[in-house]
Write a protein that holds these residues in place. Structure first.
Motif: not given
Length: 66
Positions: A4, A6, A34, A36
């Motif tokens: 979770e 970034t 991931r 993004l």
């Protein structure tokens, strides 16, 4: 970095974000990919660090859990 996490979670060492790649500490039950969408990924090996330089950089990467 946790699933979770970034990119801003990657610590800055000597003015650049430094991520040490290593084997995961445990097996995951699902893929650890991931998503993004606004960040493109790129990886290039520019050079292999010498032992002294690697040690200096790693010394600045203290785990939050340590």
């Amino acid at each position: 970095m946790w699933n979770e996490g970034t990119p801003s979670d990657i610590p800055v060492v000597d003015g650049v974000r430094l991520l040490v790649l290593d084997a995961p500490p445990y097996e995951r039950s699902r893929p650890a990919g991931r998503f993004l969408p606004h960040m493109t990924g790129d990886l290039a090996l520019a050079r292999v660090l010498g032992e002294e330089e690697a040690g200096r950089l790693l010394a600045g990467c203290a785990s939050k859990d340590a």
